[in-house]
Design an enzyme around this catalytic site. Structure first.
Site, PDB file in Angstrom:
ATOM      1  N   LYS A 107      32.588   5.401  56.685  1.00 40.67           N
ATOM      2  CA  LYS A 107      33.707   5.213  55.758  1.00 40.67           C
ATOM      3  C   LYS A 107      34.364   3.900  56.127  1.00 40.67           C
ATOM      4  CE  LYS A 107      35.361   7.762  52.404  1.00 40.67           C
ATOM      5  NZ  LYS A 107      34.602   8.735  51.585  1.00 40.67           N
TER       6      LYS A 107
HETATM    7  P1  NAD Z   1      40.943   7.632  42.640  1.00 36.11           P
HETATM    8  O1  NAD Z   1      41.639   6.494  43.306  1.00 36.11           O
HETATM    9  O2  NAD Z   1      40.065   7.369  41.468  1.00 36.11           O
HETATM   10  O3  NAD Z   1      42.028   8.720  42.179  1.00 36.11           O
HETATM   11  C1  NAD Z   1      42.967   9.299  43.043  1.00 36.11           C
HETATM   12  C2  NAD Z   1      43.947  10.101  42.197  1.00 36.11           C
HETATM   13  O4  NAD Z   1      44.807  10.838  43.048  1.00 36.11           O
HETATM   14  C3  NAD Z   1      44.847   9.227  41.313  1.00 36.11           C
HETATM   15  O5  NAD Z   1      45.020   9.861  40.062  1.00 36.11           O
HETATM   16  C4  NAD Z   1      46.162   9.233  42.080  1.00 36.11           C
HETATM   17  O6  NAD Z   1      47.286   9.011  41.239  1.00 36.11           O
HETATM   18  C5  NAD Z   1      46.157  10.631  42.623  1.00 36.11           C
HETATM   19  N1  NAD Z   1      47.065  10.876  43.737  1.00 36.11           N
HETATM   20  C6  NAD Z   1      47.256  10.107  44.835  1.00 36.11           C
HETATM   21  N2  NAD Z   1      48.168  10.684  45.628  1.00 36.11           N
HETATM   22  C7  NAD Z   1      48.550  11.842  45.007  1.00 36.11           C
HETATM   23  C8  NAD Z   1      49.455  12.887  45.312  1.00 36.11           C
HETATM   24  N3  NAD Z   1      50.166  12.854  46.447  1.00 36.11           N
HETATM   25  N4  NAD Z   1      49.569  13.914  44.443  1.00 36.11           N
HETATM   26  C9  NAD Z   1      48.864  13.962  43.301  1.00 36.11           C
HETATM   27  N5  NAD Z   1      47.977  13.003  42.962  1.00 36.11           N
HETATM   28  C10 NAD Z   1      47.843  11.958  43.800  1.00 36.11           C
HETATM   29  O7  NAD Z   1      40.144   8.384  43.805  1.00 36.11           O
HETATM   30  P2  NAD Z   1      38.867   9.328  43.670  1.00 36.11           P
HETATM   31  O8  NAD Z   1      37.664   8.498  43.856  1.00 36.11           O
HETATM   32  O9  NAD Z   1      39.028  10.196  42.474  1.00 36.11           O
HETATM   33  O10 NAD Z   1      39.014  10.198  45.004  1.00 36.11           O
HETATM   34  C11 NAD Z   1      39.856  11.345  45.087  1.00 36.11           C
HETATM   35  C12 NAD Z   1      39.458  12.178  46.279  1.00 36.11           C
HETATM   36  O11 NAD Z   1      38.087  12.552  46.143  1.00 36.11           O
HETATM   37  C13 NAD Z   1      39.539  11.490  47.645  1.00 36.11           C
HETATM   38  O12 NAD Z   1      39.853  12.460  48.614  1.00 36.11           O
HETATM   39  C14 NAD Z   1      38.132  10.976  47.861  1.00 36.11           C
HETATM   40  O13 NAD Z   1      37.867  10.765  49.231  1.00 36.11           O
HETATM   41  C15 NAD Z   1      37.355  12.136  47.292  1.00 36.11           C
HETATM   42  N6  NAD Z   1      35.972  11.826  46.903  1.00 36.11           N
HETATM   43  C16 NAD Z   1      35.692  10.856  46.007  1.00 36.11           C
HETATM   44  C17 NAD Z   1      34.377  10.622  45.630  1.00 36.11           C
HETATM   45  C18 NAD Z   1      34.003   9.628  44.569  1.00 36.11           C
HETATM   46  O14 NAD Z   1      32.826   9.580  44.189  1.00 36.11           O
HETATM   47  N7  NAD Z   1      34.922   8.849  44.045  1.00 36.11           N
HETATM   48  C19 NAD Z   1      33.327  11.360  46.219  1.00 36.11           C
HETATM   49  C20 NAD Z   1      33.660  12.366  47.143  1.00 36.11           C
HETATM   50  C21 NAD Z   1      34.981  12.589  47.466  1.00 36.11           C
END
Ligand code: NAD
Length: 420
Positions: A107
Site C-alpha cells: 500500500k
Molecule cells: P473514494 O475516495 O472513491 O471514496 C471514499 C468515499 O468515502 C467518499 O464518498 C468520501 O466522501 C467518503 N467518506 C470519507 N470519509 C467519510 C466519513 N467519515 N463518513 C462517511 N463517508 C466518508 O474511495 P474508494 O476507492 O471508494 O475506497 C473506499 C474504501 O474502500 C477504502 O477503505 C478503500 O481502502 C476500500 N477499497 C477500495 C478499493 C477500490 O478498488 N477502490 C478496493 C478495495 C477496498
C-alpha cells in the site's frame, strides 16, 4: 514502539495475533509473518499554483514478496500515516492469499488533501511521487493501483512517469488505468460489483431474498456508489441510506438513487442533495436495514455501536471498518449479523487488478463479460471456502478468512525457507 505504531496498525496486529493463536503459530514465527519487508518514506516537493514550494510526506509499504510481486493501492489523504499504510499492506496480503492471487500485499500514498489541490498540483504530486518510487517498484516487484483519493487519471500519470523513465510504455506497472491505456474492462466497477455479489450470496446463506431487502451504504465514492447501484439494479435491493464525508441521507421508503448519482456527478459530494432526507452521519450505521455496507474509512464500527447495528448482513466494502473490540461484540451476535469480512468482501478490486496485470503482460485483452464471469468464479470459490471453514471450526467469518490467507503466506515462507 515501532515506526508503524498507531491505532490502525494496532488493529492489524491484534487481528493477526488472534489468528496466530487460532492457528497455533509459534511466537518466533509471528514477527516474520506480520512485519513488512520494506517501508519507503519520501518527501514530495511540489511547486504550488501560488508560487510556494510545498513538501508532502509520502509512503510505500511492501509487506511480503514470498509469493510474487507486491500489489496494492495508493491513498491520497491528509491524515495518512505510515502505520495506516502498513496495516493496509498487511490486509492486502491476507486478501490476495485468500483469493489465490500470486501477490504479496502493498500500500502507499501521499499525505495530501486532493480536493484542495488544483488539477496541475495533483498531477505534480502524482508524478513526483511515482518518480521517487521508481527504484522500489516494477511489474515484477510492486504493482500500484488506486485507493481513496486517487483514480484512473492518477494511474495514467503514474504509468506515464514510469514509462518515460524506461523509454517505452510499461502499462503493467499500475492497474486501475483507463481502458485506452491498457486498463481492463470492468476494473472501475469491480470492487462494488464484488461487494454486491457477495451481499446477495449472504442473503442466500441466511435465507432472505435480495429483492425484498434494504441496504445502507456509508461512503459514496468508487466502492460505495457502485455497491449501491449494483445492489439496486442487479439484485433488486432497496437503498434506504447513503452518506459521504459531507452528508448522510436516509429514507425507509427508498432513496431516488438515479437523482443522487446525478447530483454527485455534478457536485462531487452528497451535500446539497435535499435536506428532507438528511440525518446525522453517525446515526446512519445504526438505522434498520438488511445489508449494511461501510465503504469509506477504517474503524467506524466500534465497541460502542456494534451492539446497536440493526442489519442482518455487514458487507465490509472498506478496508478495516470494524475494530477487534467490535468484532468481539459481533461474534456474540453471530446469529443476528452475518459478517462478510473486508478481505473477502472488497477483494473484487484486487482480483480484477490481477486480471488487468495478466492482460497487460500478455497484451491480450478480454471482454467485460469474460472479466465479470472470472471475477464471480473467484469470489464464489473464496466465499464457499470461508463459509465452510467458519462452520467447520465454529469461528467467525473473519477468523476463517484470515486463517486461510495467513496459512497460505506461512506455507510459502516455510517452503522457500529463510535466506541465507
Ligand atoms: P473514494 O475516495 O472513491 O471514496 C471514499 C468515499 O468515502 C467518499 O464518498 C468520501 O466522501 C467518503 N467518506 C470519507 N470519509 C467519510 C466519513 N467519515 N463518513 C462517511 N463517508 C466518508 O474511495 P474508494 O476507492 O471508494 O475506497 C473506499 C474504501 O474502500 C477504502 O477503505 C478503500 O481502502 C476500500 N477499497 C477500495 C478499493 C477500490 O478498488 N477502490 C478496493 C478495495 C477496498
Amino acid at each position: 514502539m515501532t515506526i508503524y505504531s498507531g491505532p490502525v496498525f494496532e488493529m492489524a496486529r491484534t487481528q493477526f495475533g488472534i489468528i496466530a493463536d487460532h492457528l497455533g503459530i509459534p511466537e518466533d514465527e509471528r514477527a516474520r509473518l506480520l512485519y513488512p519487508k520494506r517501508a519507503i518514506t519520501v518527501s514530495v516537493p511540489v511547486h504550488m499554483d501560488d508560487g510556494r514550494t510545498e513538501v508532502f510526506q509520502a509512503y510505500r509499504v511492501q509487506h511480503h514478496l514470498t509469493l510474487g510481486p507486491t500489489k496494492g493501492g495508493t491513498r491520497f489523504s491528509s491524515s495518512l500515516h505510515v502505520g495506516e499504510v502498513a496495516a493496509l499492506a498487511i490486509w492486502m496480503s491476507w486478501k490476495c492469499a485468500l483469493a489465490g492471487l500470486p501477490y504479496g500485499g502493498a500500500k502507499g500514498g501521499v499525505a495530501c488533501d486532493p480536493p484542495a489541490l488544483s488539477r496541475r498540483e495533483l498531477e505534480a504530486v502524482s508524478r513526483r511521487y511515482m518518480q521517487e518510487m521508481i527504484p522500489f517498484v516494477g511489474p515484477q516487484t510492486d504493482v500500484m493501483a488506486p485507493d481513496m483519493g486517487t483514480n484512473e487519471q492518477v494511474m495514467a500519470w503514474f504509468m506515464d512517469t514510469y514509462s518515460m523513465h524506461h523509454g517505452h510504455a510499461v502499462s503493467e506497472i499500475v492497474t486501475g488505468k483507463p481502458v485506452s491505456l491498457g486498463g481492463t474492462e470492468g476494473r472501475r466497477e469491480a470492487t462494488g460489483r464484488g461487494v454486491a455479489y457477495l451481499a446477495s450470496r449472504a442473503c442466500d446463506a441466511i435465507g432472505i431474498r435480495s429483492q425484498d431487502s434494504t441496504a445502507v451504504v456509508q461512503g459514496f465514492g468508487n466502492v460505495g456508489s457502485v455497491s449501491a447501484y449494483t445492489l439496486a439494479r442487479r439484485h433488486g435491493v432497496r437503498i434506504v441510506g447513503v452518506s459521504d464525508h459531507t452528508a448522510a441521507l436516509y429514507d425507509p421508503a427508498g432513496l431516488p438513487l438515479d437523482a443522487v448519482e446525478r447530483h454527485v456527478a455534478e457536485h462531487g459530494v452528497l451535500a446539497g442533495f435535499t435536506n428532507q432526507m438528511g440525518i446525522a452521519p453517525d446515526d446512519l450505521l445504526t438505522r434498520p436495514c438488511d445489508i449494511l455496507v461501510p465503504a469509506a474509512v477504517e474503524r467506524v464500527i466500534t465497541a460502542e455501536n456494534a451492539g446497536k447495528l440493526r442489519c442482518r448482513i455487514l458487507a465490509e466494502g472498506a478496508n478495516g471498518p470494524t475494530t477487534p473490540d467490535a468484532d468481539a461484540v459481533l461474534e456474540q451476535r453471530s446469529d443476528e449479523v452475518f459478517v462478510i469480512p473486508d478481505i473477502l468482501c472488497n477483494s473484487g478490486g484486487v482480483i480484477v487488478s490481477y486480471f488487468e496485470w495478466v492482460q497487460d503482460l500478455q497484451q491480450l485483452f478480454w471482454s467485460e463479460s469474460e472479466v465479470n464471469d472470472r471475477l464471480e468464479r473467484l469470489l464464489e470459490g473464496a466465499f464457499t471456502q470461508v463459509t465452510r471453514r467458519a462452520a467447520a471450526e465454529r469461528v467467525s467469518m473473519r477468523t476463517a478468512g484470515m486463517s486461510i490467507g495467513v496459512e497460505k503466506v506461512r506455507a510459502g515462507k516455510q517452503l522457500r525457507g529463510l535466506f541465507p
